[in-house]
Design a protein around this motif. Structure first.
Motif, PDB file in Angstrom:
ATOM      1  N   GLY A   5      37.873  43.024  42.717  1.00 39.77           N
ATOM      2  CA  GLY A   5      38.707  43.832  41.832  1.00 39.77           C
ATOM      3  C   GLY A   5      39.556  44.842  42.595  1.00 39.77           C
ATOM      4  O   GLY A   5      40.607  45.277  42.133  1.00 39.77           O
ATOM      5  N   PHE A   6      39.099  45.236  43.767  1.00 37.15           N
ATOM      6  CA  PHE A   6      39.874  46.179  44.579  1.00 37.15           C
ATOM      7  C   PHE A   6      40.902  45.459  45.455  1.00 37.15           C
ATOM      8  O   PHE A   6      41.654  46.088  46.179  1.00 37.15           O
ATOM      9  N   GLY A   7      40.854  44.117  45.433  1.00 38.18           N
ATOM     10  CA  GLY A   7      41.816  43.364  46.227  1.00 38.18           C
ATOM     11  C   GLY A   7      41.243  42.892  47.563  1.00 38.18           C
ATOM     12  O   GLY A   7      41.989  42.558  48.469  1.00 38.18           O
ATOM     13  N   PHE A   8      39.906  42.905  47.684  1.00 34.64           N
ATOM     14  CA  PHE A   8      39.299  42.398  48.920  1.00 34.64           C
ATOM     15  C   PHE A   8      38.695  41.031  48.647  1.00 34.64           C
ATOM     16  O   PHE A   8      38.116  40.808  47.593  1.00 34.64           O
ATOM     17  N   SER A   9      38.829  40.145  49.615  1.00 33.29           N
ATOM     18  CA  SER A   9      38.282  38.807  49.404  1.00 33.29           C
ATOM     19  C   SER A   9      36.816  38.791  49.809  1.00 33.29           C
ATOM     20  O   SER A   9      36.348  39.651  50.543  1.00 33.29           O
ATOM     21  N   ASP A  10      36.126  37.784  49.322  1.00 36.26           N
ATOM     22  CA  ASP A  10      34.719  37.628  49.655  1.00 36.26           C
ATOM     23  C   ASP A  10      34.557  36.968  51.021  1.00 36.26           C
ATOM     24  O   ASP A  10      33.510  37.039  51.627  1.00 36.26           O
ATOM     25  N   GLY A  11      35.615  36.351  51.482  1.00 37.02           N
ATOM     26  CA  GLY A  11      35.541  35.564  52.710  1.00 37.02           C
ATOM     27  C   GLY A  11      35.552  36.403  53.967  1.00 37.02           C
ATOM     28  O   GLY A  11      35.470  37.628  53.914  1.00 37.02           O
TER      29      GLY A  11
END
Ligand SMILES: Nc1ncnc2c1ncn2[C@@H]1O[C@H](COP(=O)(O)OP(=O)(O)OP(=O)(O)O)[C@@H](O)[C@H]1O
Ligand SMILES: [Mg+2]
Length: 868
Positions: free
Chosen positions: A215-221
């Motif tokens: 939601g903050f714009g960070f990817s899980d990868g």
């Protein structure tokens, strides 16, 4: 080791924060013991005493509790951290030893106390997660801004320099940070697990109460793994040091750095953007000249704009358009400025309200600031500039919060929240009634006094109040016989006695309770207001962002008006054309009208590499820096000190300036110079702007010239970026002849009798002399030395210069290209060249040709290798 219970308590507290100075509260003092006491004595000037005597003596130093802020400030400035250990129960009520606890740990990167912060500066705590890419996160706890990013490890120094954190967290086992970084930054080692992605992620999710960070714009990868690891380490450290709510740190913003003009650490320092090189002060820097903001928020934003200038032409033009409109309408700018002056630091006020460290006065300042907004919004309505329109639209008036604060809070509010006196009369009926009872006592007392005087027949009878007995009746000794039986004697004073009565005590009880009840009620109302502010946090934050932008744009317009700047035309092509440009800082510092403006036309058809020669002290360095600063200013959205300017957006600015002494950083002067040069050659692009000041000065002349020569060739042939090179190697000016796109400039001087007059005017062509000896004389070098230097110079010139006054060693490189060959085979002035040119080959017989050759050969003297 001491074994008194109190010292055991001390040791326990100390064990919990071993690397902080422990400030141990004892009564009205904070005391430090053992090594902490010695450190404090040495660095803070406290007197070193000792506790207990003889063998058990413990070194001790301390200061009165009300000086806490000023000592904390000194500790922070000295790069120390401090743990404040308070008495957490009332000593009067404590059974045995008073309970004590560390209530906060103050470090350079986590201070929030207003008294310890510079309002004009962000105070960042950063964390670096080592790896490839490296991750970095940074937070300003005083405002709640929290960002994270990742980048190739090689960029770490530049990225850190851009943020300029007060403190940086690093894993225990990570390699130390590069040494060229600012020594002002405190480095704090943290356990490795704090940086592990799993722990970090958990810390972040728990802190934000979310189940994902997408939601903050960070990817899980893996792309954002390092950025998140650093962010997690920041949260972990805040949890440990802050011990209060961190609700204002309510989102993590991904910072994508690709959209900014990059300036590396040493260029940033060389250009003196936020601090001067020599003294490290703000005065004399570009920031100081530009900063005409009305608010602390604006000041901080301006510094951020300077740290990350734009590269997007449309965005830059958008700012210029807003500045132009404010410049064109002085009345508008003036009234915006006037309104902004009434604005308080919303960002920090908000952070304090959200973390519970706020005061009634803070809340009233917040309310007052909100009151300014409607007028400001009205002024911004229907502007031509897109940016101003957009800011107008984003300015949230927060009407509910504003009316709530306005209605509740008195005009002047105290700092203390538990002592009452800040809620407006008429706001709350119960509060009014309690206050009337508490204060309205005067009437009742006057009536009671009159009644008792009448009853006892003692006209001088008086009701008084003191802290020990509360209300009493005072009767002078002359009337002692008339005292009624229901009076209870309490105290004897000079010539009089003091009494109380049940009726008086009953009344007193009512008054005192009313007073306390009123205070409690007010405190409850205060908490409600505080929560209301915290609940509107996002909206107030948005308005704070608008206010700071308006402030900066207005400040830039003001500067443009005052200093007579022009609006630069910003283009995508790599051009740099400046008419009557001035150095923004010297223009302000030098007496009005004495700075000599200069032109520059670089890039595209104008050529790319410019060699600037000229005497010492003539203004070479000033001229090339001025080009870089003007570009930088244009790209933050500012107008520029020139009559006209066309500026092609630069993707990077490199400034290799002067041989600053880097010994303290563990590298020799020349090594630093070459490292920086290598970086420029390896990373500059055709869109970069490079300014070089005296490359190759830190070594022998031959080495230096050779390197400088090769560097210029490389920049011209392989990079092709706009380059300004100030140099004393006149030999280099020959490059103009062999390389297209290289141009010579020099600074005009006038020689008059023995004197040299610096005109500071840049003209075309190469300079012929250095005047170094002349400058030495001006500087006060003894006559004998100056004269002897002149003799030696004459001798050297004799031996090492050719007929044209150029060092004999400097010859253009061996021919690679035909175009070089023609110009470099013979010295340009050799008579053979002319003869060759004039020879008509078509009419030459083979025999005549041979004769011509023979004549030429004879003209060159004896044959090489020939016997004789
Ligand atoms: N355009 C100008 N107008 C007025 N004064 C100037 C100008 N340029 C430079 N100066 C003055 O001259 C001083 C020396 O300038 P600068 O350092 O640029 O000289 P320089 O040619 O680089 O000297 P050096 O060869 O010793 O490095 C400046 O500090 C400034 O006071
Ligand atoms: Mg110079």
């Amino acid at each position: 080791m001491s074994t008194t219970p109190m010292m055991r308590q001390y040791q326990e507290a100390k064990r919990a924060c071993p690397d902080a100075l422990l400030l141990f509260r004892m009564g009205d003092f904070y005391e430090l013991f053992f090594d902490d006491a010695r450190t404090a004595a040495r660095l803070l000037g406290l007197a070193l005493t000792s506790r207990e005597k003889g063998e058990n003596a413990i070194p001790m130093a301390g200061f009165p509790h009300h000086q806490l802020d000023s000592y904390l400030a000194k500790m922070i400035a000295a790069g120390l951290r401090a743990a404040v250990c308070e008495q957490v129960e009332d000593p009067k009520l404590a059974k045995g030893l008073v309970k004590r606890e560390v209530t906060r740990i103050v470090t350079p990167g986590t201070v929030t106390d207003e008294a310890l912060l510079d309002p004009r500066q962000n105070n960042f705590l950063a964390a670096v997660a080592a790896g490839e890419p490296a991750g970095m996160a940074w937070v300003d706890v005083s405002t709640g801004r929290f960002l994270a990013t990742s980048f190739p490890t090689a960029e770490l120094p530049d990225q850190l320099a851009r943020i300029a954190p007060a403190e940086c967290l690093l894993a225990e086992d990570a390699a130390p940070l590069p040494r060229q970084l600012d020594e002002r930054m405190m480095v704090t080692r943290r356990p490795g697990w704090a940086f592990s992605l799993e722990t970090a992620r958990q810390n972040l999710l728990k802190h934000f109460h979310t189940t994902s960070l997408e939601g903050f714009g960070f990817s899980d990868g893996p792309a954002d793994a390092q950025a998140l690891a650093a962010a997690g380490a920041v949260i972990d450290y805040l949890n440990e040091t802050q011990k209060t709510s961190l609700g204002h740190v309510d989102r993590l913003v991904p910072q994508r750095t690709s959209g900014t003009l990059e300036i590396d650490v040493s260029s940033r320092r060389s250009l003196e953007i936020t601090r001067t090189i020599r003294e490290g002060r703000r005065e004399g820097s570009l920031l100081a000249v530009l900063d005409r903001t009305a608010t602390a928020m604006g000041s901080r934003l301006l510094a951020e704009w300077l740290a990350s200038p734009l590269v997007d032409v449309a965005a830059i033009r958008g700012r210029h358009e807003a500045v132009a409109e404010l410049l064109a309408e002085p009345a508008l700018a003036e009234s915006l400025h006037e309104m902004l002056r009434r604005v308080y630091d919303l960002q920090r006020l908000l952070a304090r309200a959200t973390t519970g460290r706020t005061s009634p006065r803070d809340l009233s300042f917040l309310g007052r600031t909100l009151r300014v907004l409607p007028g400001l919004k009205a002024k911004l309505a229907e502007r031509k500039s897109l940016l101003l329109n957009q800011l107008e639209a984003e300015l949230d008036l927060c009407p509910d919060l504003r009316s709530q604060l306005d209605a509740a809070l008195a005009d002047a509010c105290p700092l203390a929240s538990r002592e009452g006196g800040f809620i407006r009369d008429g706001f709350h009926t119960d509060l009014d009634a309690l206050r009337e009872l508490a204060h309205g006592g005067k009437q009742w007392i006057a009536a009671y006094q009159a009644r008792e005087a009448q009853r006892t027949g003692i006209p001088s009878l008086k009701v008084g109040f003191n802290k020990v007995f509360g209300y009493y009746l005072e009767i002078s000794n002359a009337h002692r016989q008339k005292i009624p039986a229901d009076y209870i004697r309490k105290q004897t004073v000079k010539n009089a006695e003091r009494y109380i009565t049940p009726e008086l005590k009953e009344y007193e009880e009512k008054v005192l309770t009313a007073d306390q009840q009123a205070k409690d009620l007010e405190y409850g109302l205060f908490l409600e207001l505080r929560d209301a502010v915290a609940a509107s946090r996002r909206r107030v934050q948005a308005s704070a962002a608008v206010l700071s932008q308006i402030d900066v744009l207005g400040a830039l317009a003001d500067l443009a008006r005052q200093r007579n700047y022009c609006r630069p035309e910003v283009v995508d092509e790599p051009l740099l054309v400046i008419v009557d440009g001035r150095h923004p800082v010297l223009d302000v510092l030098e007496p009005e009208g004495t700075f000599v403006p200069n032109d520059l036309a670089a890039g595209g058809p104008h050529g790319t590499v410019f060699l600037i020669t000229g005497p010492n002290m003539s203004g070479k360095s000033t001229y090339i820096r001025q080009a870089a600063l003007i570009t930088l200013m244009a790209q933050i959205g500012s107008f520029v000190p020139a009559r006209e300017a066309t500026i092609g957006v630069a993707d990077r600015i490199f400034a290799r300036v002067g041989a600053s002494d880097e010994l303290a950083r563990g590298q020799s002067t020349f090594m630093v110079e070459m490292t920086e040069t290598a970086r420029i050659l390896n990373t500059a692009t055709p869109r970069s702007l490079v300014i070089l000041d005296e490359i190759g000065r830190g070594t022998s002349t031959y080495d230096g010239i050779s390197l400088a020569w090769a560097v210029v060739e490389y920049l011209q042939e392989h990079v092709g970026c706009r380059t300004l090179f100030a140099t004393h190697y006149h030999e280099l000016t020959d490059l103009e002849k062999s390389l297209t796109g290289v141009k010579n400039l020099n600074v005009a001087v006038r020689e008059w009798q023995e004197e040299v007059v610096f005109l500071h005017k840049i003209v075309e062509g190469a300079a012929d002399k250095s005047y170094g000896i002349h400058v030495a004389r001006l500087a006060g070098v003894p006559r004998e030395v100056v004269n002897r230097a002149k003799e030696i110079l004459a001798q050297l010139e004799d031996e090492h210069l050719d007929a044209q006054g150029r060092a004999k060693i400097a010859r253009p490189r061996p021919a690679e290209k035909a175009s070089h060959f023609q110009l470099t085979l013979f010295g340009a002035e050799h008579p053979l060249v002319d003869e060759l040119r004039r020879t008509d080959l078509d009419s030459l017989t083979p025999r005549a040709a041979l004769e011509l050759l023979q004549r030429w050969q004879e003209g060159l003297g004896p044959k090489r290798g020939a016997p004789g």
